[in-house]
Design an enzyme around this catalytic site. Structure first.
Site, short mmCIF file in Angstrom:
data_model
loop_
_atom_site.label_atom_id
_atom_site.label_comp_id
_atom_site.label_asym_id
_atom_site.label_seq_id
_atom_site.Cartn_x
_atom_site.Cartn_y
_atom_site.Cartn_z
N THR A 1 12.85 -8.25 -17.31
CA THR A 1 13.28 -7.82 -18.63
C THR A 1 12.65 -6.48 -18.96
O THR A 1 11.47 -6.25 -18.66
CB THR A 1 12.85 -8.86 -19.68
OG1 THR A 1 13.24 -10.14 -19.21
CG2 THR A 1 13.49 -8.59 -21.02
N VAL A 2 13.43 -5.62 -19.57
CA VAL A 2 12.91 -4.31 -19.96
C VAL A 2 12.85 -4.25 -21.49
O VAL A 2 13.83 -4.55 -22.18
CB VAL A 2 13.79 -3.17 -19.43
CG1 VAL A 2 13.22 -1.83 -19.83
CG2 VAL A 2 13.91 -3.27 -17.92
N LYS A 32 8.74 -2.76 -18.31
CA LYS A 32 9.44 -3.73 -17.47
C LYS A 32 8.51 -4.89 -17.16
O LYS A 32 7.38 -4.70 -16.75
CB LYS A 32 9.95 -3.09 -16.19
CG LYS A 32 10.88 -3.99 -15.41
CD LYS A 32 11.78 -3.21 -14.49
CE LYS A 32 11.06 -2.90 -13.19
NZ LYS A 32 11.99 -2.26 -12.21
N GLY A 63 17.19 -4.47 -21.81
CA GLY A 63 18.09 -4.99 -20.79
C GLY A 63 17.41 -6.08 -20.00
O GLY A 63 16.18 -6.17 -19.96
N GLN A 64 18.25 -6.94 -19.43
CA GLN A 64 17.72 -8.00 -18.60
C GLN A 64 18.45 -7.97 -17.28
O GLN A 64 19.68 -7.94 -17.25
CB GLN A 64 17.92 -9.36 -19.28
CG GLN A 64 16.67 -9.82 -20.00
CD GLN A 64 16.94 -11.01 -20.87
OE1 GLN A 64 17.95 -11.08 -21.55
NE2 GLN A 64 16.04 -11.95 -20.84
N ASP A 85 18.35 0.42 -3.28
CA ASP A 85 19.17 -0.24 -4.31
C ASP A 85 19.81 0.81 -5.23
O ASP A 85 19.72 0.72 -6.45
CB ASP A 85 18.32 -1.22 -5.11
CG ASP A 85 19.18 -2.24 -5.84
OD1 ASP A 85 20.41 -2.29 -5.57
OD2 ASP A 85 18.65 -2.98 -6.70
N GLY A 91 18.07 -8.54 -12.64
CA GLY A 91 17.50 -9.33 -11.57
C GLY A 91 16.01 -9.14 -11.46
O GLY A 91 15.29 -10.06 -11.10
#
Ligand SMILES: *[C@@H]1O[C@H](CO)[C@@H](O)[C@H](O)[C@H]1NC(C)=O
Ligand SMILES: *[C@@H]1O[C@H](CO)[C@@H](O)[C@H](O)[C@H]1NC(C)=O
Ligand SMILES: *[C@@H]1O[C@H](CO)[C@@H](O)[C@H](O)[C@H]1NC(C)=O
Ligand SMILES: *[C@@H]1O[C@H](CO)[C@@H](O)[C@H](O)[C@H]1NC(C)=O
Ligand SMILES: *[C@@H]1O[C@H](CO)[C@@H](O)[C@H](O)[C@H]1NC(C)=O
Ligand SMILES: *[C@@H]1O[C@H](CO)[C@@H](O)[C@H](O)[C@H]1NC(C)=O
Ligand SMILES: *[C@@H]1O[C@H](CO)[C@@H](O)[C@H](O)[C@H]1NC(C)=O
Ligand SMILES: *[C@@H]1O[C@H](CO)[C@@H](O)[C@H](O)[C@H]1NC(C)=O
Ligand SMILES: *[C@@H]1O[C@H](CO)[C@@H](O)[C@H](O)[C@H]1NC(C)=O
Ligand SMILES: *[C@@H]1O[C@H](CO)[C@@H](O)[C@H](O)[C@H]1NC(C)=O
Ligand SMILES: *[C@@H]1O[C@H](CO)[C@@H](O)[C@H](O)[C@H]1NC(C)=O
Ligand SMILES: *[C@H]1O[C@@H](CO)[C@H](O)[C@@H](O)[C@@H]1NC(C)=O
Length: 726
Positions: free
Chosen positions: A423-424, A438, A417-418, A535, A420
């Site tokens: 990138t993971v 990450k 996944g990408q 968050d 904010g």
């Protein structure tokens, strides 16, 4: 003065000497007699000829300028061992019957011998010629017969008609020649009165029938070639006593006893004189025999006995072959060695330079890594992790190489996944365990800070519903965090339904809500230092294979001292989940997480996104829409149809009320996370007992709350403009 005189005398002597040598005769000796040049070993006066043999004593008749060796008239002397003399012919003349006149010649050669270059020749019609020679004390006779009855027509032929000839044995030194007529016919005398017999050098007599048959009487002598030699011994026998001079060779005579001398090739002159043979300057010599064959006179170099043609570069003269030859191998070798040496040297230097450069780069690399490590808070982190602060988690520090290997060089296919925060990647460690790695975006310092923050925060937490931080790598320019790999995606993905063919039941949803609430309650109170996640959103709640929730992404989290509000200069969070109070005041406390959790709960209940601009305006912002709907008892409208059934209706209503409470405008009015967790736990219990207790008052709906929002592509607050009309 004496010295000067001496030098002067030497100079004069050498001039005289050189002139004598040039004359190729002995000093003071007569060199000519008439047209014939006289050279040693022949000579006229006593000191001038080779005294070993009388035959070399010549006399010159001053009145007639004729040269004689005894009674033989000499016309030519050659160094090659030949001498030409003039020998008279014998003849016999007839009238019809009687001999009118004639002579026969009896010649003794003494120290000379006849050369086989001579021919015994008879001229005349019906002529019989006869020759007796003595050789090696034996007599030999040679005959020749010429027949004709008229003057032959053809010139030049001496084949038996009017003229015949035959060869003579070499080596004879005494001969008698006579001629006679065999058939004396009368008519013949008118055109051929006489018969002739003579010796003549080969090719020196050409038969001309008309002239010779009539008038050969006028020609009294013919040239005859004689051979001469020195002594009566071979070269071997005389050895060093031979009279052959410098640059000459001794040769055994081929026709008689004794030897002759001959200049070596490339030399010219009189080989019988001590210093007789002199080098021929082929470069200036015009005679075709001795002329050089270089491309031009300018390229010709005279040497002793030879000449050389100067060769173009890369070629050497071979004096033996007198040709240009490719330069010798040693020179080529040398040049090859020079080239090779230079190359090898250069290569070595290059290698050393490259090595040094590599080493320096390596050092620089290490330096850089250290620098990154420090820059990335490695020092602080190590300090923290080494036990100075409270730490429950083992955080391993990974190397850059290990990370590269684990992610297959950050291969795109490994991207999970990408977002904010960066990138993971999916990573596979050497022990085959799967991890999530990450990586922050490059060049974003705030992200690096967040990474360190996350490490520090997560190192304080050990909770089954918090994603586990396994380690980090700080050597790279941007730090890398290594987490446990949670297999089942995010809650966001499940609710959205786009990625997974999943239908979360109410039981699942409730359990997830309880787990998240419990985790947050733990973070807020139970952890050694309170932590505010800041968050919370569905995208940050991961689900494992059992759909157990794992709270992730603590990058924005804050460690705050107990019961203290933190004033933060930068508001962080995600649009739709952001506590409006925190947003307006910048004052951070745990109630911000409560607000965000309320939004998550609303999403769990409604299956709708926190913000959706595709919805009609009144329902765009889930919090206000949900609050209204709950207040107006229009829950049917908003609750996910998949979820609600007649058995769980009351629980859902209860949960909806909790979510509305959580999202109250004023932080103070929101319940604590602990209370929320307890209430939700209660629902779970009541779910089985079907109990409904109305302990909660109707929530006050925040009608006045409305947002005018603009969002960035990432929906990230840190970069989006945000305005609130409150
Ligand atoms: C010398 O040679 C010339 C020309 O070849 C000739 O005319 C002359 O008669 C010769 N003299 C003697 C003595 O042979
Ligand atoms: C001797 O004879 C040779 C050739 O037979 C000739 O070349 C040479 O000139 C002659 N020399 C004299 C002095 O007549
Ligand atoms: C050489 O020959 C001449 C004339 O034929 C003669 O007078 C003289 O004595 C000879 N010299 C010798 C040393 O035989
Ligand atoms: C030279 O030749 C002439 C004529 O043939 C002769 O009379 C004279 O005696 C000769 N001289 C010598 C020294 O032989
Ligand atoms: C030939 O010669 C002899 C002597 O000289 C002479 O007597 C005789 O007459 C001659 N014969 C003829 C035919 O002339
Ligand atoms: C030729 O001459 C030699 C001497 O010169 C002499 O002994 C000999 O008898 C002569 N022969 C004849 C056939 O005349
Ligand atoms: C060769 O001839 C000469 C005369 O010309 C003679 O005296 C001598 O005996 C002869 N020799 C032999 C071997 O016949
Ligand atoms: C040679 O013979 C010719 C005629 O055949 C004659 O005229 C001449 O005088 C003779 N003598 C000489 C020296 O030529
Ligand atoms: C060689 O010559 C020498 C003198 O010139 C003489 O005494 C000797 O007998 C000769 N030898 C032979 C084998 O002819
Ligand atoms: C030049 O002359 C030499 C002998 O002097 C000979 O061996 C060589 O082949 C000649 N070269 C040419 C190119 O004619
Ligand atoms: C010169 O040439 C000859 C004949 O071709 C050869 O045998 C000799 O080796 C050469 N010499 C050199 C120095 O090359
Ligand atoms: C040849 O000629 C004849 C007559 O013409 C004489 O009678 C002979 O005596 C003569 N012979 C000689 C040899 O002279």
């Amino acid at each position: 003065m004496i010295k000067v005189h001496g030098l002067f005398l030497v100079a004069i002597f050498s001039i005289v000497y050189s002139q004598l040598v040039n004359g190729q005769s002995r000093r003071g000796c007569q060199t000519r007699c008439g047209n014939v040049s006289i050279e040693y070993p022949f000579g006229i006066s006593t000191d001038c000829y080779y005294a070993g043999q009388d035959s070399f004593n010549l006399t010159c008749n001053e009145t007639t300028n004729e040269l004689f060796a005894a009674n033989l008239q000499v016309i030519n002397i050659s160094h090659s061992g030949e001498m030409r003399i003039l020998n008279p012919r014998s003849y016999t003349c007839y009238n019809t019957t009687n001999v009118t006149e004639g002579t026969s010649y009896n010649t003794t050669l003494r120290s000379f011998s006849l050369s086989n270059k001579n021919r015994f020749t008879a001229v005349g019609c019906n002529t019989y010629a006869f020759m007796t020679t003595t050789y090696d004390n034996k007599n030999y006779s040679i005959r020749c017969l010429s027949i004709c009855d008229s003057i032959p027509k053809e010139n030049g032929l001496c084949t038996g008609e009017g003229c015949c000839h035959t060869s003579v044995p070499k080596g004879s030194n005494h001969f008698i020649i006579s001629s006679s007529r065999v058939d004396r016919e009368e008519g013949m005398f008118s055109f051929n009165p006489c018969s002739y017999a003579f010796l003549v050098e080969e090719d020196m007599f050409s038969f001309s029938p008309y002239r010779d048959l009539q008038n050969l009487r006028n020609v009294t002598e013919f040239p005859v070639v004689l051979d001469w030699s020195i002594g009566n011994q071979t070269c071997k026998q005389v050895g060093s006593t031979s009279i052959c001079g410098q640059n000459s060779v001794c040769l055994d005579s081929t026709t008689r006893t004794g030897y002759n001398c001959k200049c070596k090739a490339g030399y010219d002159g009189n080989p019988y004189l001590q210093e007789g043979c002199r080098d021929i300057n082929e470069c200036t010599n015009s005679s075709p025999i001795h002329r050089h064959n270089c491309s031009g006179s300018s390229t010709c170099v005279n040497t002793m006995g030879h000449f050389l043609c100067s060769c173009p570069s890369g070629f050497d003269l071979n004096a033996t072959a007198n040709g240009c030859m490719r330069q010798h191998k040693p020179e080529n070798h040398r040049s090859i060695i020079i080239v090779l040496g230079t190359t090898v040297g250069f290569m070595a230097i290059l290698l050393v330079v490259v090595c040094i450069q590599q080493r320096m780069r390596h050092m620089k690399n290490i330096e850089l890594r250290k620098q990154f490590f420090e820059q990335n808070g490695g020092g602080v982190l190590r300090q923290r992790l080494s036990g100075e602060g409270p730490s429950n988690v083992d955080v391993k520090i990974f190397t850059e190489e290990g990370m590269k290997e684990a992610t297959n060089g950050y291969d795109e296919s490994r991207i999970l996944g990408q977002g904010g925060q960066g990138t993971v990647y999916k990573g596979i460690l050497p022990d085959n365990s799967v991890v999530a790695i990450k990586k922050a975006r490059l060049g974003d310092c705030s992200q690096v800070e967040q990474f360190i923050n996350e490490v520090l925060v997560l190192s304080q937490i050990n909770h089954r519903n918090v994603v586990k931080l396994l380690g980090c790598c700080l050597e790279t320019e941007v730090p890398l965090l290594v987490y446990e790999f949670v297999t089942n995606g995010t809650l966001f993905d499940h609710l959205d339904g786009s990625l997974f063919n999943s239908s979360l039941t109410w039981e699942h949803r409730l359990r997830i809500a309880i787990e998240v609430a419990g985790t947050l309650a733990y973070l807020h109170s139970s952890a050694s230092i309170p932590i505010i996640h800041r968050d919370i959103k569905t995208a940050n709640i991961l689900l494992d294979e059992n759909l157990t929730a794992k709270v992730a992404d603590f990058g924005a989290s804050k460690l705050i001292p107990m019961n203290k509000e933190q004033l933060t200069t930068m508001v962080q969070g995600t649009l739709g989940y952001l506590d409006p109070e925190y947003f307006t005041t910048g004052l951070l406390n745990e109630k911000s997480d409560v607000y965000s959790f309320g939004v998550v709960l609303m999403e769990l209940l409604s299956g709708q996104k926190a913000l959706c601009f595709e919805r009609p305006e009144y329902s765009r912002h889930l919090v206000s829409y949900f609050s209204c709907a709950t207040k107006e008892k229009r829950l049917n409208e908003i609750i996910d149809s998949q979820v609600m059934n007649e058995y769980n209706r009351r629980e859902i209503q209860e949960a909806a009320l909790i979510s509305v409470e959580c999202t109250r405008l004023m932080g103070e009015e929101r319940p604590k996370m602990k209370e929320v967790a307890a209430k939700l736990e209660g629902l779970k219990v009541s779910e089985t007992k079907h109990q409904w207790s109305d302990r909660y008052t109707e929530p006050r709906v925040n009608e006045q709350l409305s947002y005018v929002e603009t969002i960035s592509a990432q929906g990230d607050m840190s970069s989006s403009g945000y305005a609130s009309r409150m």
